[in-house]
Design a protein around this motif. Sequence first.
Motif, short mmCIF file in Angstrom:
data_model
loop_
_atom_site.label_atom_id
_atom_site.label_comp_id
_atom_site.label_asym_id
_atom_site.label_seq_id
_atom_site.Cartn_x
_atom_site.Cartn_y
_atom_site.Cartn_z
N GLY A 1 0.82 -1.21 0.00
CA GLY A 1 0.00 0.00 0.00
C GLY A 1 0.85 1.26 0.00
N ASP A 2 0.33 2.34 -0.56
CA ASP A 2 1.05 3.61 -0.68
C ASP A 2 1.16 4.28 0.68
OD1 ASP A 2 1.94 6.21 -1.30
OD2 ASP A 2 0.94 6.17 -3.24
N ARG A 3 2.39 4.49 1.15
CA ARG A 3 2.61 5.13 2.45
C ARG A 3 3.17 6.55 2.30
NH1 ARG A 3 2.06 1.73 6.90
NH2 ARG A 3 1.87 -0.49 6.41
N LEU A 4 3.10 7.08 1.09
CA LEU A 4 3.52 8.47 0.88
C LEU A 4 2.32 9.37 0.60
CD1 LEU A 4 6.72 7.98 -1.31
CD2 LEU A 4 6.62 8.77 1.06
N PHE B 1 -1.63 -9.85 -9.94
CA PHE B 1 -0.47 -9.77 -9.05
C PHE B 1 -0.90 -9.86 -7.59
CE2 PHE B 1 2.26 -7.27 -6.27
CZ PHE B 1 3.51 -7.78 -6.53
N ILE B 2 -1.92 -9.09 -7.22
CA ILE B 2 -2.38 -9.08 -5.83
C ILE B 2 -2.92 -10.45 -5.43
CG2 ILE B 2 -4.05 -8.09 -4.22
CD1 ILE B 2 -1.73 -6.23 -4.89
N LYS B 3 -3.69 -11.07 -6.31
CA LYS B 3 -4.20 -12.41 -6.02
C LYS B 3 -3.06 -13.40 -5.80
CE LYS B 3 -6.99 -16.20 -7.88
NZ LYS B 3 -7.79 -16.70 -9.03
N ALA B 4 -2.03 -13.33 -6.65
CA ALA B 4 -0.88 -14.24 -6.52
C ALA B 4 -0.15 -14.01 -5.20
CB ALA B 4 0.07 -14.07 -7.70
N VAL C 1 -4.68 -2.53 -5.53
CA VAL C 1 -5.15 -3.53 -6.49
C VAL C 1 -5.04 -3.02 -7.92
CG1 VAL C 1 -7.16 -4.84 -7.26
CG2 VAL C 1 -6.66 -4.67 -4.81
N ASP C 2 -5.48 -1.79 -8.15
CA ASP C 2 -5.44 -1.26 -9.51
C ASP C 2 -4.01 -0.95 -9.97
OD1 ASP C 2 -8.12 -1.48 -10.02
OD2 ASP C 2 -8.60 0.62 -9.68
N ARG D 1 -5.57 3.54 0.08
CA ARG D 1 -6.51 2.44 0.30
C ARG D 1 -6.17 1.24 -0.58
NH1 ARG D 1 -11.61 3.30 2.50
NH2 ARG D 1 -11.83 1.05 2.27
N PHE D 2 -6.62 0.08 -0.17
CA PHE D 2 -6.32 -1.17 -0.85
C PHE D 2 -6.81 -1.16 -2.30
CE2 PHE D 2 -7.13 -6.02 -0.93
CZ PHE D 2 -5.85 -6.28 -1.37
N LYS D 3 -7.90 -0.45 -2.58
CA LYS D 3 -8.44 -0.41 -3.95
C LYS D 3 -7.39 0.11 -4.93
CE LYS D 3 -10.67 4.07 -3.08
NZ LYS D 3 -11.95 4.79 -3.07
N TYR D 4 -6.61 1.11 -4.50
CA TYR D 4 -5.58 1.66 -5.39
C TYR D 4 -4.41 0.69 -5.53
CZ TYR D 4 -8.25 5.92 -4.53
OH TYR D 4 -9.25 6.84 -4.42
#
Length: 575
Positions: free
Chosen positions: A301-304, A322-325, A315-316, A310-313
């Motif tokens: 997840g983006d920490r900057l 990639f996320i599923k793997a 995933v996209d 959020r997780f939605k970003y």
Amino acid sequence: MSTLEIDRSRDVSQPLEKLGPDETLKANSDQLRGTIAAGLEAELTAAVPGTDIKLMKFHGVYQQDDRDIRDERRRQKLEPAYRFMARVRLPGGVLSPAQWLKLDELGRAYGNNSLRLTTRQTFQFHYIHKKNLRTLVQGLREVLLDTRAACGDDSRGVMASINPQLSALHAQVHALAKQASDHAIPKTHAYEEIWYGEERKPVNGPEEPLYGKTYMPRKFKIGFVVPPINDIDVYAQDLGFIAIVEDGKLVGFNVAIGGGMGRTDQAPKTYPRLASVIGFLPADKVLEMCDATMMVQRDYGDRLDRARARFKYTVDDKGLDFIKAEIEGHLGFKLGEARAYSFTSNGDPIGWTEGEDGRWHYTLFIQNGRVSNFPEKPLLDGLRAIAERHKGMFRVTPNQNLIIADVAADDRPAIEALLKEYRLDGLNAGTGLRLNSMACVALPTCGLAMAESERYLPDLITKIDAILATHGLSEEPITIRMTGCPNGCARPYIAEIALTGRAPGKYNLYLGGGFHGQRLNKMVLENVGEKIILEYLEKVIGHFAKDRLEKEHFGDFAIRAGYAAEVKEGRYFND
């Protein structure tokens, strides 16, 4: 991988010098302790000084002020009228009559004689003075409730579907939701030290084996739903479990990831997103799935940029495959093929419903979730009287309503008599639009609100209802949701009609959401007032009444008739 053996081998957290300010704050907070305890004792201000107000969110507490009198206090050179909101952690929205009575007691004593049912199946207290915060939290402890992780960058309160007709199945799913909630919340002992006055205890190993020192990049929402009613809006969850039932038995869940409602006006890089179904999971692997998914978001997840955290970003940006793997890598096995399911609505069955076990359940419509004593409708008093008599349970619905649940047939007349005595039996006599409405709190307590919501939506619905009545559509179920800002706390972007605040008296109008939460809506008017909103809705409703197809829902019609473009993916929401 055991749920007790947290794998940090793939932890790609950034070094402190590369973190945003909120991440640095968490990293240096001594596992959410900060100086909160000292701030609660500061007598020269009604606020908690410094940055501890951000850490307090992890403890379920928000600092706010009364915005109705903010300007007047500024003119008098006084600090804002600081008060606090406290949110209860209540997995699946289930509580006992004894717990209700304690909430009632605390709401009367410290919460401005009011309780607020939320869109995530729990309670909020508003207008709490700083000096009363510890007393309120300790009062909750007396009935085994707390506010831990009800806010903050962690796993928020876990939702669970409520279908009174499926009593045994609901109980099984609720039990899993409770396990997931207890498992996924932070493990730091800071809460007990600050709010209960307990001594700090030595810890062997990391105090937060999953969260680490910087916790999640942003909030993380988990929910369990039982088709055919999508009452929790499962596609709005970061991690959703869709129950798969075969021969009347729960066999597992389809897993959906990456949902979320929040966005920012004038920021095209932010958008709502519906969760994507990635496969089937056996029912006994739920906790492992929670760990695996949270670890992937923790690490990638983006920490900057918090607006994109959020997780939605994630995933996209990384790609669903990639996320599923990565999730399957943490799990140590692959998900099965998703199984068939269907939804028919995301509303509540209002009134009496008989469960499969022969017990009765009464769903009471509570407009925008506000429980108070209103003129001619003493709701707070009536529910206290019912709690004193009720032998079953209460269930808060994801639509801000309340179920008086598990009523034996012999006890039903007594409950009905109390509903009539306190004039609560008329609350369910709303139109199809009103009974499918939701609003966030907004003004005067929410610091993010730019316009009214809870206080305004009932009046606006009355005016829209007048339009519907002229076309014979008063009973037509249409979902309408309003928020005072674009953050989406009432899940507006999946409603058939939605309004989000832009400025006092000004809103964005959205149409075309799916009736059971399966499709995002689309903005059709920007930054407009009530007159323009009503004129536009009158045109669309009139056309709907004339040319709708058989059993066609309003949101579907709005797209078919060309009033709103269909949004197929969240990243195209702002196009």
